[in-house]
Design a protein around this motif. Structure first.
Motif, PDB file in Angstrom:
ATOM      1  N   GLU A 160       0.806  -1.212   0.000  1.00  0.00           N
ATOM      2  CA  GLU A 160       0.000   0.000   0.000  1.00  0.00           C
ATOM      3  C   GLU A 160       0.841   1.264   0.000  1.00  0.00           C
ATOM      4  O   GLU A 160       0.306   2.371  -0.158  1.00  0.00           O
ATOM      5  N   THR A 161       2.143   1.130   0.195  1.00  0.00           N
ATOM      6  CA  THR A 161       3.016   2.304   0.287  1.00  0.00           C
ATOM      7  C   THR A 161       3.788   2.567  -0.991  1.00  0.00           C
ATOM      8  O   THR A 161       4.577   3.505  -1.056  1.00  0.00           O
ATOM      9  N   GLY A 162       3.580   1.728  -2.007  1.00  0.00           N
ATOM     10  CA  GLY A 162       4.339   1.887  -3.238  1.00  0.00           C
ATOM     11  C   GLY A 162       5.758   1.378  -3.138  1.00  0.00           C
ATOM     12  O   GLY A 162       6.628   1.770  -3.926  1.00  0.00           O
ATOM     13  N   ALA A 163       6.014   0.487  -2.181  1.00  0.00           N
ATOM     14  CA  ALA A 163       7.357  -0.060  -2.006  1.00  0.00           C
ATOM     15  C   ALA A 163       7.782  -0.845  -3.243  1.00  0.00           C
ATOM     16  O   ALA A 163       6.991  -1.583  -3.828  1.00  0.00           O
ATOM     17  N   THR A 164       9.022  -0.690  -3.644  1.00  0.00           N
ATOM     18  CA  THR A 164       9.569  -1.424  -4.774  1.00  0.00           C
ATOM     19  C   THR A 164       9.961  -2.831  -4.328  1.00  0.00           C
ATOM     20  O   THR A 164      10.076  -3.106  -3.126  1.00  0.00           O
ATOM     21  N   PRO A 165      10.188  -3.758  -5.285  1.00  0.00           N
ATOM     22  CA  PRO A 165      10.679  -5.088  -4.895  1.00  0.00           C
ATOM     23  C   PRO A 165      11.973  -5.025  -4.089  1.00  0.00           C
ATOM     24  O   PRO A 165      12.176  -5.816  -3.169  1.00  0.00           O
ATOM     25  N   GLY A 166      12.840  -4.058  -4.418  1.00  0.00           N
ATOM     26  CA  GLY A 166      14.066  -3.891  -3.639  1.00  0.00           C
ATOM     27  C   GLY A 166      13.776  -3.446  -2.218  1.00  0.00           C
ATOM     28  O   GLY A 166      14.422  -3.902  -1.262  1.00  0.00           O
ATOM     29  N   ASP A 167      12.787  -2.548  -2.056  1.00  0.00           N
ATOM     30  CA  ASP A 167      12.382  -2.106  -0.721  1.00  0.00           C
ATOM     31  C   ASP A 167      11.866  -3.284   0.097  1.00  0.00           C
ATOM     32  O   ASP A 167      12.174  -3.418   1.286  1.00  0.00           O
ATOM     33  N   CYS A 210      19.116 -11.580   5.579  1.00  0.00           N
ATOM     34  CA  CYS A 210      19.108 -11.612   4.114  1.00  0.00           C
ATOM     35  C   CYS A 210      17.697 -11.883   3.609  1.00  0.00           C
ATOM     36  O   CYS A 210      16.916 -12.577   4.258  1.00  0.00           O
ATOM     37  N   ASP A 211      17.403 -11.354   2.445  1.00  0.00           N
ATOM     38  CA  ASP A 211      16.168 -11.728   1.763  1.00  0.00           C
ATOM     39  C   ASP A 211      16.334 -11.445   0.278  1.00  0.00           C
ATOM     40  O   ASP A 211      17.195 -10.655  -0.123  1.00  0.00           O
ATOM     41  N   GLN A 212      15.513 -12.099  -0.504  1.00  0.00           N
ATOM     42  CA  GLN A 212      15.559 -11.914  -1.950  1.00  0.00           C
ATOM     43  C   GLN A 212      14.135 -11.880  -2.494  1.00  0.00           C
ATOM     44  O   GLN A 212      13.285 -12.661  -2.067  1.00  0.00           O
ATOM     45  N   THR A 213      13.883 -10.956  -3.411  1.00  0.00           N
ATOM     46  CA  THR A 213      12.598 -10.920  -4.107  1.00  0.00           C
ATOM     47  C   THR A 213      12.827 -11.121  -5.595  1.00  0.00           C
ATOM     48  O   THR A 213      13.864 -10.737  -6.133  1.00  0.00           O
ATOM     49  N   LEU A 214      11.841 -11.718  -6.241  1.00  0.00           N
ATOM     50  CA  LEU A 214      11.833 -11.867  -7.692  1.00  0.00           C
ATOM     51  C   LEU A 214      10.653 -11.080  -8.216  1.00  0.00           C
ATOM     52  O   LEU A 214       9.528 -11.227  -7.712  1.00  0.00           O
ATOM     53  N   SER A 215      10.909 -10.239  -9.204  1.00  0.00           N
ATOM     54  CA  SER A 215       9.819  -9.440  -9.758  1.00  0.00           C
ATOM     55  C   SER A 215       9.837  -9.482 -11.277  1.00  0.00           C
ATOM     56  O   SER A 215      10.893  -9.577 -11.905  1.00  0.00           O
ATOM     57  N   LEU A 216       8.648  -9.408 -11.828  1.00  0.00           N
ATOM     58  CA  LEU A 216       8.449  -9.314 -13.274  1.00  0.00           C
ATOM     59  C   LEU A 216       7.450  -8.185 -13.486  1.00  0.00           C
ATOM     60  O   LEU A 216       6.312  -8.272 -13.028  1.00  0.00           O
ATOM     61  N   ASP A 217       7.916  -7.106 -14.138  1.00  0.00           N
ATOM     62  CA  ASP A 217       7.062  -5.920 -14.318  1.00  0.00           C
ATOM     63  C   ASP A 217       6.500  -5.448 -12.972  1.00  0.00           C
ATOM     64  O   ASP A 217       5.316  -5.120 -12.849  1.00  0.00           O
ATOM     65  N   ASP A 218       7.350  -5.432 -11.951  1.00  0.00           N
ATOM     66  CA  ASP A 218       6.998  -4.973 -10.598  1.00  0.00           C
ATOM     67  C   ASP A 218       6.025  -5.890  -9.863  1.00  0.00           C
ATOM     68  O   ASP A 218       5.573  -5.559  -8.757  1.00  0.00           O
TER      69      ASP A 218
END
Length: 205
Positions: free
Chosen positions: A49-56, A81-89
């Protein structure tokens, strides 16, 4: 915060990931591994809800894990540590079953997705450092038939990764281009972490 060599605290990895443990062990670090007790989806939910990016998102989760373990080990320098995977946000999560893994690979086929790998250092309840690195991975076009054969070959291992692949194993056959370092892809920006630990005097420099 600077730490003298004589007062360097013990290192604790806030993860039970075998890949991250193997990386630190191979690098010659003496550390303990403790799993964080956070609900990752609960931590992640309000960020949408805050517009956080995958990196955030990766950074918040890495820090939350380090702070959680840091409560149990205030004497230690805790690595989260953590990792996210994103495709078109759009954020992906680990597939729940083989059908979900199949859908992941169909979505990623022929496209470029991003892996954001975050790391945070916590000591005495204080976050003393944070970092996020990103890798861009382009998957070659995959037929449904090949995806089926690939998943049959790798088996349940496909469910242990958010992308339903292991780049260090047969998953490398899925890709035509990779931009980013190996450690970021596996889930821990190791070179940057080691440099910071040396700066802090936490490991031999």
């Amino acid at each position: 915060m600077n730490i003298s060599a004589s007062s360097a605290p013990p290192l604790v990895l806030a993860s039970q990931s075998p890949f991250r443990r193997d990386m630190l062990q191979a690098a010659g670090l003496a550390f303990e591994a403790l799993a964080a007790g956070i609900d990752e989806r609960a931590v992640e939910a309000p960020l949408a809800e805050t517009g956080a990016t995958p990196g955030d998102v990766a950074q918040v989760l890495a820090e939350a894990k380090a702070l959680d373990v840091g409560e149990k080990r205030p004497d230690a320098l805790v690595i989260g540590c953590d990792q996210t995977l994103s495709l078109d946000d759009e954020l992906f999560h680990k597939p729940a079953d083989m059908e979900a893994a199949r859908r992941h690979l169909l979505r990623l086929s022929g496209r470029t997705h991003q892996l954001h790998s975050a790391v945070a250092l916590v000591r005495s309840g204080e976050t003393v450092w944070r970092h996020v690195s990103v890798a861009h991975l382009t998957m070659r076009p995959l037929t449904p038939e090949f995806i089926g054969r690939h998943l049959a070959s790798v088996g349940q291992a496909a469910l242990s990764s958010v992308g339903a692949y292991q780049i260090e194993g047969q998953g490398i056959q899925l890709f035509e281009r990779i931009d980013g370092d190996y450690f970021t892809i596996v889930g821990l920006p190791l070179l940057t972490l080691l440099a910071r630990l040396r700066d802090l005097g936490a490991i031999d420099g």
